[in-house]
Design a protein around this motif. Structure first.
Motif, PDB file in Angstrom:
ATOM      1  N   ASN A   1      55.322   3.393  67.329  1.00  0.00           N
ATOM      2  CA  ASN A   1      55.225   4.628  66.805  1.00  0.00           C
ATOM      3  C   ASN A   1      53.774   4.894  66.209  1.00  0.00           C
ATOM      4  O   ASN A   1      53.462   4.159  65.455  1.00  0.00           O
ATOM      5  CB  ASN A   1      56.211   4.551  65.425  1.00  0.00           C
ATOM      6  CG  ASN A   1      56.298   5.929  64.897  1.00  0.00           C
ATOM      7  OD1 ASN A   1      55.516   6.788  65.116  1.00  0.00           O
ATOM      8  ND2 ASN A   1      57.242   6.406  64.276  1.00  0.00           N
TER       9      ASN A   1
ATOM     10  N   PHE B   1      52.173  15.465  69.524  1.00  0.00           N
ATOM     11  CA  PHE B   1      53.621  15.751  69.122  1.00  0.00           C
ATOM     12  C   PHE B   1      53.942  17.010  69.593  1.00  0.00           C
ATOM     13  O   PHE B   1      55.087  17.485  70.142  1.00  0.00           O
ATOM     14  CB  PHE B   1      54.052  15.350  67.819  1.00  0.00           C
ATOM     15  CG  PHE B   1      55.372  15.540  67.539  1.00  0.00           C
ATOM     16  CD1 PHE B   1      56.288  14.560  67.831  1.00  0.00           C
ATOM     17  CD2 PHE B   1      55.863  16.663  67.072  1.00  0.00           C
ATOM     18  CE1 PHE B   1      57.441  14.604  67.709  1.00  0.00           C
ATOM     19  CE2 PHE B   1      57.156  16.885  66.822  1.00  0.00           C
ATOM     20  CZ  PHE B   1      58.131  15.911  67.185  1.00  0.00           C
TER      21      PHE B   1
ATOM     22  N   SER C   1      56.712  13.796  71.122  1.00  0.00           N
ATOM     23  CA  SER C   1      56.853  12.408  71.003  1.00  0.00           C
ATOM     24  C   SER C   1      55.718  11.838  70.263  1.00  0.00           C
ATOM     25  O   SER C   1      54.692  12.233  70.254  1.00  0.00           O
ATOM     26  CB  SER C   1      57.051  11.573  72.341  1.00  0.00           C
ATOM     27  OG  SER C   1      56.786  10.344  72.057  1.00  0.00           O
ATOM     28  N   ALA C   2      56.110  10.687  69.293  1.00  0.00           N
ATOM     29  CA  ALA C   2      54.982  10.142  68.554  1.00  0.00           C
ATOM     30  C   ALA C   2      54.750   8.629  68.915  1.00  0.00           C
ATOM     31  O   ALA C   2      54.161   7.653  68.137  1.00  0.00           O
ATOM     32  CB  ALA C   2      55.146  10.206  67.134  1.00  0.00           C
ATOM     33  N   SER C   3      55.276   8.478  70.217  1.00  0.00           N
ATOM     34  CA  SER C   3      55.297   7.199  70.666  1.00  0.00           C
ATOM     35  C   SER C   3      53.920   6.981  71.417  1.00  0.00           C
ATOM     36  O   SER C   3      53.588   7.767  72.344  1.00  0.00           O
ATOM     37  CB  SER C   3      56.519   6.537  71.479  1.00  0.00           C
ATOM     38  OG  SER C   3      56.039   5.407  72.313  1.00  0.00           O
TER      39      SER C   3
END
Lengths: 99, 277
Positions: free
Chosen positions: A26, A83, A88-90
């Motif tokens: 993350n 994002f 997505s914040a991966s």
């Protein structure tokens, strides 16, 4: 207690932060681990300031704090922009620059 | 022994006071455990709160080490501003977007832990050796004479004034950069309400809003499509209800829905359930 014990604590915190940067996916948690590393460095600076008897270490720690604040603002803005486009914040989803 | 007495007479510290030692030995484990918990916490919000704990411990350490200015700046700036910013972004991004546990690089986790332990050993053992040698700390009583903040300000605006100016420029650049990154350029003009109205009537089809779910429905439940006043179901309304349902379901279960969210396909939950009456 010897004042150098603070240095051992700072070393441990720095290591934990570094391991967190390597382990977590993350992006926000990775950022928090970077903050932990910066704070560990600050603790060493303050301790060395006390060991040396001058305030230069504290000034350095102050500058580190200011730069860290600027860095957090920009980093979180970048994370938010990514994002928005990728939902997505991966950090694994942002690997198009890999090859 | 006499050397130690001489050192103490010169304001040097070989051993800190008992109160400081007690505070250190209480708060150091708290700081380390909070840091470990931050790395290991599955939920990012828990991690942020543990990091706040850690920052508070560090602030107390700064206060103990004759750095009251930095201690309070740590509380105000780090735990007050930066961590609130972190929590804000966490809430914007979505709390449920937890980490994926898939290892993209094989053996990365084990390698990282081995590296971390080795690095800690390399850092800690030399410092431990230094402690056993008995280093002396000069202490800040002389430097802090007349106040810590005054002394820091004197240094900041004399010796470090150039760095201070550069940092102020950096802060402005960071603020402008964050604004640019957060700004979304509007490509076409703003659509007015009149234009939206005209477009809706030009397209034809349904012009009234779709009734909410369970309007005129005899059984209760938000999953049911809207009924017509005379009986029967409104076909458009049914579809709307089902879409709404799926959306709510997709947002609702956050634990395992993160992957589906990332790819943007909410599962069609509740399809077909609404019309069976």
């Amino acid at each position: 207690m010897n004042p150098s014990n603070y240095l051992i604590l700072a070393a441990l915190l720095f290591t934990i932060g570094a391991v967190g940067v390597l382990l977590r996916r993350n992006a926000i948690v990775v950022f928090m681990c970077v903050e932990l590393m910066l704070n560990a460095a600050n603790l060493t600076l303050v301790t060395f300031s006390r060991i040396n008897g001058t305030l230069d270490g504290q000034i350095m720690a102050f500058f580190v704090m200011v730069v860290a604040a600027a860095e957090v603002v920009i980093g979180l803005a970048i994370i938010l922009t990514i994002f928005r486009t990728r939902r997505s914040a991966s950090v694994d989803d942002v690997n198009l620059l890999k090859y | 022994m006499s050397a130690q007495i001489l050192a103490q007479a010169a304001g040097e510290i070989t051993r800190t006071s008992t109160g400081e030692a007690a505070t250190f030995w209480v708060l150091a484990p708290v700081a380390v455990l909070a840091a470990l918990g931050m790395v290991l916490a599955r939920n990012a919000v828990h991690g942020a709160l543990l990091l706040v704990t850690n920052f508070f411990c560090l602030a107390v350490f700064y206060l103990l080490q004759d750095a009251p200015f930095l201690g309070f700046v740590q509380i105000v700036v780090y735990t007050g501003a930066i961590m609130v910013l972190f929590l804000f972004v966490l809430m914007l991004v979505g709390v449920d977007s937890s980490d994926s546990l898939v290892e993209t690089l094989r053996g990365q986790r084990v390698a990282a832990i081995v590296l971390g332990v080795g690095f800690a050993g390399l850092l800690v053992f030399p410092i431990g050796g230094v402690i056993n040698n008995g280093t002396t700390a000069a202490g800040l009583t002389a430097a802090n004479d007349g106040g810590n903040i005054q002394a820091i300000a004197r240094l900041l605006f004399t010796d470090y004034v150039l760095a201070f100016e550069i940092v102020s420029a950096l802060l402005i650049i960071a603020a402008v950069g964050a604004m640019i990154l957060g700004h979304r350029e509007r490509v076409d003009g703003k659509v007015t309400q009149r234009e939206m109205l005209r477009r809706r009537f030009a397209e034809g089809g349904r012009v009234t809003p779709i009734p909410g779910p369970a309007v005129y429905a005899r059984p209760e439940g938000t999953r049911l499509p809207a009924g017509l006043p005379g009986g029967g179901t409104d076909p458009g309304a049914g579809q709307g209800a089902r879409e709404g349902c799926g959306d709510i379901e997709g947002n609702g279960d956050g634990d395992n829905g993160a992957g589906a969210h990332a790819r943007g396909n909410p599962r069609p939950v509740g399809a077909g359930k609404g019309t069976d009456r």
